[in-house]
Write a protein that holds these residues in place. Structure first.
Motif, PDB file in Angstrom:
ATOM      1  N   PRO A  50       0.883 -21.656 -11.960  1.00 37.07           N
ATOM      2  CA  PRO A  50       1.224 -21.140 -13.091  1.00 37.07           C
ATOM      3  C   PRO A  50       1.097 -19.279 -13.352  1.00 37.07           C
ATOM      4  O   PRO A  50      -0.082 -18.947 -12.376  1.00 37.07           O
ATOM      5  CB  PRO A  50       0.209 -21.530 -14.047  1.00 37.07           C
ATOM      6  CG  PRO A  50       0.002 -22.821 -13.571  1.00 37.07           C
ATOM      7  CD  PRO A  50      -0.127 -22.508 -12.055  1.00 37.07           C
ATOM      8  N   ASP A  86      -2.413 -18.797 -22.039  1.00 34.01           N
ATOM      9  CA  ASP A  86      -1.880 -20.121 -21.573  1.00 34.01           C
ATOM     10  C   ASP A  86      -2.511 -21.176 -22.578  1.00 34.01           C
ATOM     11  O   ASP A  86      -3.551 -21.618 -22.152  1.00 34.01           O
ATOM     12  CB  ASP A  86      -2.008 -20.369 -20.098  1.00 34.01           C
ATOM     13  CG  ASP A  86      -1.623 -21.616 -19.674  1.00 34.01           C
ATOM     14  OD1 ASP A  86      -1.560 -22.926 -20.076  1.00 34.01           O
ATOM     15  OD2 ASP A  86      -0.954 -21.622 -18.452  1.00 34.01           O
ATOM     16  N   ALA A  90      -2.594 -24.591 -22.604  1.00 30.46           N
ATOM     17  CA  ALA A  90      -3.008 -25.757 -21.989  1.00 30.46           C
ATOM     18  C   ALA A  90      -4.277 -25.277 -21.071  1.00 30.46           C
ATOM     19  O   ALA A  90      -5.427 -26.065 -21.213  1.00 30.46           O
ATOM     20  CB  ALA A  90      -2.009 -26.343 -21.048  1.00 30.46           C
ATOM     21  N   GLY A 121      -8.253 -26.481 -22.024  1.00 36.04           N
ATOM     22  CA  GLY A 121      -8.997 -27.335 -20.674  1.00 36.04           C
ATOM     23  C   GLY A 121     -10.238 -26.686 -20.651  1.00 36.04           C
ATOM     24  O   GLY A 121     -11.194 -27.281 -20.474  1.00 36.04           O
ATOM     25  N   CYS A 167      -5.145 -26.558 -13.446  1.00 36.60           N
ATOM     26  CA  CYS A 167      -3.888 -26.082 -13.220  1.00 36.60           C
ATOM     27  C   CYS A 167      -3.142 -26.859 -12.419  1.00 36.60           C
ATOM     28  O   CYS A 167      -1.980 -27.187 -12.456  1.00 36.60           O
ATOM     29  CB  CYS A 167      -3.784 -24.619 -13.159  1.00 36.60           C
ATOM     30  SG  CYS A 167      -3.897 -23.407 -14.168  1.00 36.60           S
ATOM     31  N   GLN A 188      -3.533 -30.063 -11.878  1.00 36.63           N
ATOM     32  CA  GLN A 188      -3.135 -31.518 -12.358  1.00 36.63           C
ATOM     33  C   GLN A 188      -1.857 -31.265 -13.120  1.00 36.63           C
ATOM     34  O   GLN A 188      -0.995 -31.900 -13.089  1.00 36.63           O
ATOM     35  CB  GLN A 188      -4.050 -31.818 -13.521  1.00 36.63           C
ATOM     36  CG  GLN A 188      -5.620 -31.878 -12.908  1.00 36.63           C
ATOM     37  CD  GLN A 188      -6.473 -32.313 -13.819  1.00 36.63           C
ATOM     38  OE1 GLN A 188      -6.438 -33.430 -14.586  1.00 36.63           O
ATOM     39  NE2 GLN A 188      -7.644 -31.688 -14.196  1.00 36.63           N
ATOM     40  N   ARG A 189      -1.695 -29.978 -14.026  1.00 33.81           N
ATOM     41  CA  ARG A 189      -0.248 -29.757 -14.467  1.00 33.81           C
ATOM     42  C   ARG A 189       0.649 -29.381 -13.627  1.00 33.81           C
ATOM     43  O   ARG A 189       1.850 -29.783 -13.904  1.00 33.81           O
ATOM     44  CB  ARG A 189      -0.374 -28.635 -15.488  1.00 33.81           C
ATOM     45  CG  ARG A 189      -1.264 -28.811 -16.705  1.00 33.81           C
ATOM     46  CD  ARG A 189      -1.716 -27.382 -17.065  1.00 33.81           C
ATOM     47  NE  ARG A 189      -0.558 -26.690 -17.470  1.00 33.81           N
ATOM     48  CZ  ARG A 189      -0.772 -25.272 -17.572  1.00 33.81           C
ATOM     49  NH1 ARG A 189      -1.745 -24.753 -17.600  1.00 33.81           N
ATOM     50  NH2 ARG A 189       0.379 -24.522 -17.811  1.00 33.81           N
ATOM     51  N   TRP A 236      -5.651 -38.740 -11.109  1.00 37.74           N
ATOM     52  CA  TRP A 236      -6.384 -37.863 -11.692  1.00 37.74           C
ATOM     53  C   TRP A 236      -7.769 -38.205 -12.195  1.00 37.74           C
ATOM     54  O   TRP A 236      -8.895 -37.310 -12.227  1.00 37.74           O
ATOM     55  CB  TRP A 236      -5.487 -36.677 -12.673  1.00 37.74           C
ATOM     56  CG  TRP A 236      -4.603 -35.962 -12.143  1.00 37.74           C
ATOM     57  CD1 TRP A 236      -3.406 -35.766 -12.259  1.00 37.74           C
ATOM     58  CD2 TRP A 236      -4.768 -35.043 -10.955  1.00 37.74           C
ATOM     59  NE1 TRP A 236      -2.826 -35.085 -11.576  1.00 37.74           N
ATOM     60  CE2 TRP A 236      -3.501 -34.502 -10.702  1.00 37.74           C
ATOM     61  CE3 TRP A 236      -5.842 -34.423 -10.030  1.00 37.74           C
ATOM     62  CZ2 TRP A 236      -3.407 -33.406  -9.643  1.00 37.74           C
ATOM     63  CZ3 TRP A 236      -5.750 -33.607  -9.268  1.00 37.74           C
ATOM     64  CH2 TRP A 236      -4.713 -33.084  -8.830  1.00 37.74           C
TER      65      TRP A 236
END
Length: 286
Positions: A28, A55, A57, A61, A100, A102-103, A116
């Protein structure tokens, strides 16, 4: 299943993987900007906070991580800048990379959720092992956590490339078995440890962390002392997770004598370490 022209080695570059149908997810933009700031001398915390805040997300997190029992303080952080000050930039970057990745992975949401959950548990165990390991530490908690999150990240990449991956490797349903690199090599001419190493390198993780991802199933000689210790931490984490979840480990995977050597501890210290780690792990699971 036969795969033609897909032999993948640790020397392959991401471009070579593309030609073979394996695609490494990009970082990202916020993570790339955070890495650039981490390379500068005395970066402003305000600049770091602004990158993270761009960002949503990632922000959510890191708030969640900062307030978790792994890092929690009596007074939880209320702003992004307080999160960064609490964690410090190196730990913030490591956790951002772990969040990141994981996304970045595509695939069946239910399958990835189980994947995960396992990776996170092993990352937590790795961090606890690093924290409780007796003697001089050469691996920080965040580096161990990062290695735990990335150690099997080649699995979802292989899942995406090969629809029959779970059935072929026998892990469909994840009831009592996990990925075996020997089965992967026979079926697909590559394995998740090598793919994970290439992704870790592509995402600019510390070299010894990427090397630990590469060698986390190895029983032989490891290139460097810090890598060897981190591999030992990962292997003990996987063993403790398998024991806690009543999973079947690949034959010959767990070698306590080799782990004692890699972690540079005695058998008595190993027993004490495992007891402490599992006790703290159960607290996190509540």
């Amino acid at each position: 299943m036969t795969t033609v022209g897909l032999t993948v080695s640790a020397e392959d570059e991401p471009e070579a993987l593309l030609a073979r149908g394996l695609q490494l997810p990009p970082q990202p933009a916020a993570l790339q900007a955070l890495q650039m700031l981490a390379l500068t001398e005395n970066p402003e915390m305000r600049d770091v906070s602004e990158v993270i805040a761009s960002d949503a997300a990632l922000t959510a997190g890191l708030y969640r991580m900062a307030r978790s029992p792994l890092f929690a303080r009596p007074s939880p952080p209320q702003t992004v800048e307080q999160v960064v000050l609490l964690l410090g930039l190196p730990r913030t970057l490591a956790l951002a990379q772990a969040l990141c990745v994981q996304r970045a992975m595509a695939g069946d949401a239910r399958v990835l959720a189980r994947f995960w959950a396992r990776s996170t548990a092993i990352a937590q165990l790795a961090m606890l092992i690093a924290a409780h390991l007796p003697g001089a530490r050469r691996v920080s908690g965040e580096q161990a956590y990062l290695a735990g999150m990335f150690h099997d990240c080649g699995v979802p990449i292989l899942m995406q490339r090969f629809p029959a991956y779970c059935r072929t490797t026998g892990i469909e349903g994840y009831v009592n078995k996990w990925a075996d690199i020997r089965t992967e090599d026979r079926a697909f001419s590559c394995d998740h440890a090598v793919i994970g190493f290439l992704l870790a390198r592509h995402w600019r993780l510390p070299d010894f962390v990427a090397q630990a991802v590469r060698f986390h199933h190895e029983g032989g000689c490891i290139p460097s002392r810090p890598t060897s210790m981190l591999v030992g931490i990962l292997q003990l984490s996987m063993h403790l997770y398998a024991r806690e979840m009543d999973l079947t480990e690949p034959s010959g995977e767990y070698d306590e004598g080799l782990l004692l050597e890699r972690l540079e501890i005695s058998a008595n210290e190993m027993n004490e370490l495992c007891e402490q780690v599992i006790e703290h792990f159960h607290v996190l699971e509540r």
